[in-house]
Design an enzyme around this catalytic site. Structure first.
Site, short mmCIF file in Angstrom:
data_model
loop_
_atom_site.label_atom_id
_atom_site.label_comp_id
_atom_site.label_asym_id
_atom_site.label_seq_id
_atom_site.Cartn_x
_atom_site.Cartn_y
_atom_site.Cartn_z
N SER A 141 0.87 -1.19 0.00
CA SER A 141 0.00 0.00 0.00
C SER A 141 0.90 1.23 0.00
O SER A 141 2.09 1.13 0.32
CB SER A 141 -0.83 -0.02 1.29
OG SER A 141 -1.47 1.22 1.50
N TYR A 154 -1.27 -0.65 10.86
CA TYR A 154 -1.43 -0.95 9.42
C TYR A 154 -0.14 -0.60 8.69
O TYR A 154 0.34 -1.38 7.87
CB TYR A 154 -2.63 -0.17 8.86
CG TYR A 154 -2.96 -0.52 7.42
CD1 TYR A 154 -3.37 -1.80 7.07
CD2 TYR A 154 -2.87 0.44 6.41
CE1 TYR A 154 -3.69 -2.12 5.76
CE2 TYR A 154 -3.18 0.13 5.09
CZ TYR A 154 -3.59 -1.15 4.77
OH TYR A 154 -3.90 -1.48 3.46
P1 NDP Z 1 -11.52 -6.02 0.56
O1 NDP Z 1 -11.99 -5.90 1.96
O2 NDP Z 1 -12.52 -5.83 -0.53
O3 NDP Z 1 -10.80 -7.41 0.33
C1 NDP Z 1 -10.04 -8.02 1.32
C2 NDP Z 1 -9.95 -9.50 0.98
O4 NDP Z 1 -9.11 -10.13 1.96
C3 NDP Z 1 -11.30 -10.19 1.01
O5 NDP Z 1 -11.42 -11.04 -0.09
C4 NDP Z 1 -11.24 -11.00 2.29
O6 NDP Z 1 -11.95 -12.23 2.14
C5 NDP Z 1 -9.75 -11.30 2.40
N1 NDP Z 1 -9.38 -11.62 3.76
C6 NDP Z 1 -9.40 -10.83 4.85
N2 NDP Z 1 -9.03 -11.51 5.95
C7 NDP Z 1 -8.77 -12.78 5.53
C8 NDP Z 1 -8.36 -13.97 6.18
N3 NDP Z 1 -8.11 -13.99 7.50
N4 NDP Z 1 -8.21 -15.10 5.45
C9 NDP Z 1 -8.44 -15.08 4.12
N5 NDP Z 1 -8.83 -13.99 3.44
C10 NDP Z 1 -9.00 -12.86 4.14
O7 NDP Z 1 -10.34 -4.95 0.43
P2 NDP Z 1 -9.29 -4.65 -0.73
O8 NDP Z 1 -9.59 -5.35 -1.97
O9 NDP Z 1 -9.15 -3.18 -0.76
O10 NDP Z 1 -7.95 -5.22 -0.07
C11 NDP Z 1 -7.07 -6.11 -0.70
C12 NDP Z 1 -5.64 -5.74 -0.34
O11 NDP Z 1 -5.33 -4.46 -0.87
C13 NDP Z 1 -5.36 -5.66 1.16
O12 NDP Z 1 -4.12 -6.29 1.43
C14 NDP Z 1 -5.28 -4.18 1.43
O13 NDP Z 1 -4.47 -3.89 2.53
C15 NDP Z 1 -4.69 -3.69 0.12
N6 NDP Z 1 -4.88 -2.27 -0.17
C16 NDP Z 1 -6.15 -1.74 -0.26
C17 NDP Z 1 -6.31 -0.39 -0.46
C18 NDP Z 1 -7.65 0.26 -0.47
O14 NDP Z 1 -7.72 1.51 -0.37
N7 NDP Z 1 -8.74 -0.48 -0.62
C19 NDP Z 1 -5.14 0.50 -0.66
C20 NDP Z 1 -3.88 -0.17 -0.60
C21 NDP Z 1 -3.76 -1.51 -0.36
P3 NDP Z 1 -12.89 -12.89 3.26
O15 NDP Z 1 -13.44 -11.79 4.10
O16 NDP Z 1 -13.92 -13.61 2.45
O17 NDP Z 1 -11.98 -13.82 3.99
#
Ligand code: NDP
Length: 247
Positions: A141, A154
């Site tokens: 990020s 974070y």
């Molecule tokens: P979302 O919340 O839409 O997606 C997060 C994903 O992570 C979901 O599919 C969720 O699936 C999965 N997840 C969370 N915890 C677990 C777990 N314990 N085991 C397995 N899967 C897990 O957010 P984003 O798409 O935005 O996030 C994706 C990545 O991008 C993250 O690493 C985030 O830090 C990074 N990011 C996001 C930004 C933003 O502004 N959105 C900016 C910069 C980086 P489920 O709940 O079904 O397990």
């Protein structure tokens, strides 16, 4: 179809960046293992990909468990005959100050954003090294480059992702395994919905809504760019912000 014959595993494929990436990788011809905790949402992603002619393997799992990560990678390798691309995307962003923090939020972030990424990488590497080919894409990020009060833990996890990824790159480059760090700015996803500190949640929501945010597809295209380069090209890092985001 730049990834015809290739296989990929995407963690966090139930929503946001992971879902968009899985769809785009499949569109490029890759067979994709989809990982996440919410089975219904995994099936939804799977349906979208299959309807477009793709091949998927939905795997309900929690990246906080080393056994789950080992099993997911093992199943993907068994089903696809190897693993060419691992996208470590699963993550949570539970913003809030360090003072008076709910330490359960800290554990969730460290266990998911760091340990989950490390377990999946640890499980996938032997297969990639044996094949003398592979690509690990780690989602960091802008928070992995710029620190701000209220995002301390974070920040810690994403700086950790950066450090781990660069050390990994130096270790595995001689095995022909590539490592890419993706550093998005604010993306319109469900990520912020899970913040437990109401003040922190309101502040980031206000900031996000004041600009045109990136979409998950914007980030997915950056990932696909990295993994479709010729094998002698290792795209080490991609930082992409919304045009209107300053820091
Ligand atoms: P979302 O919340 O839409 O997606 C997060 C994903 O992570 C979901 O599919 C969720 O699936 C999965 N997840 C969370 N915890 C677990 C777990 N314990 N085991 C397995 N899967 C897990 O957010 P984003 O798409 O935005 O996030 C994706 C990545 O991008 C993250 O690493 C985030 O830090 C990074 N990011 C996001 C930004 C933003 O502004 N959105 C900016 C910069 C980086 P489920 O709940 O079904 O397990």
């Amino acid at each position: 179809m730049h990834l015809q014959g290739k296989s990929a595993l995407v963690t966090g494929a139930t929503s946001g960046i992971g879902q968009a990436t899985a769809i785009l990788l499949a569109r490029e011809g890759a067979r994709v293992a989809l990982c996440g905790r919410r089975s219904e949402r995994l099936q939804e992603t799977a349906r979208l990909i299959v309807a477009a002619g793709g091949t998927v393997l939905p795997l309900t799992m929690d990246v906080r468990g080393e056994g789950d990560c080992n099993e997911a990678v093992g199943k993907a390798v068994a089903e696809f005959g190897g693993l060419d691309v691992l996208v470590n995307n699963a993550g949570v962003m539970l913003l809030g100050s360090i003072l008076n923090a709910d330490t359960e939020d800290w554990r969730r972030m460290v266990d998911t954003n760091i340990m989950g990424l490390m377990y999946c990488t640890h499980a996938a590497l032997p297969h990639m090294i044996a094949a003398r080919s592979g690509h690990v894409v780690n989602i960091s990020s802008t928070a992995g480059r710029t620190v701000r009060a209220g995002a301390g833990v974070y920040n810690l996890t994403k700086w950790g992702v950066g450090a781990f990824s660069e050390a990994l790159r130096q270790e595995v480059h001689s095995h022909n395994v590539r490592v890419t760090i993706i550093e998005p700015g604010i993306v319109a996803t469900e990520l912020r919905d899970h913040i437990t500190n109401e003040n922190a949640k309101a502040a980031i929501e206000t900031m996000a809504r004041s600009i045109t945010q990136l979409t998950s597809e914007d980030v997915a295209r950056a990932i696909v760019y990295a993994v479709t380069q010729p094998t002698h090209v290792n795209v080490n890092e991609i930082l992409l912000r919304p045009t209107q985001q300053a820091m």
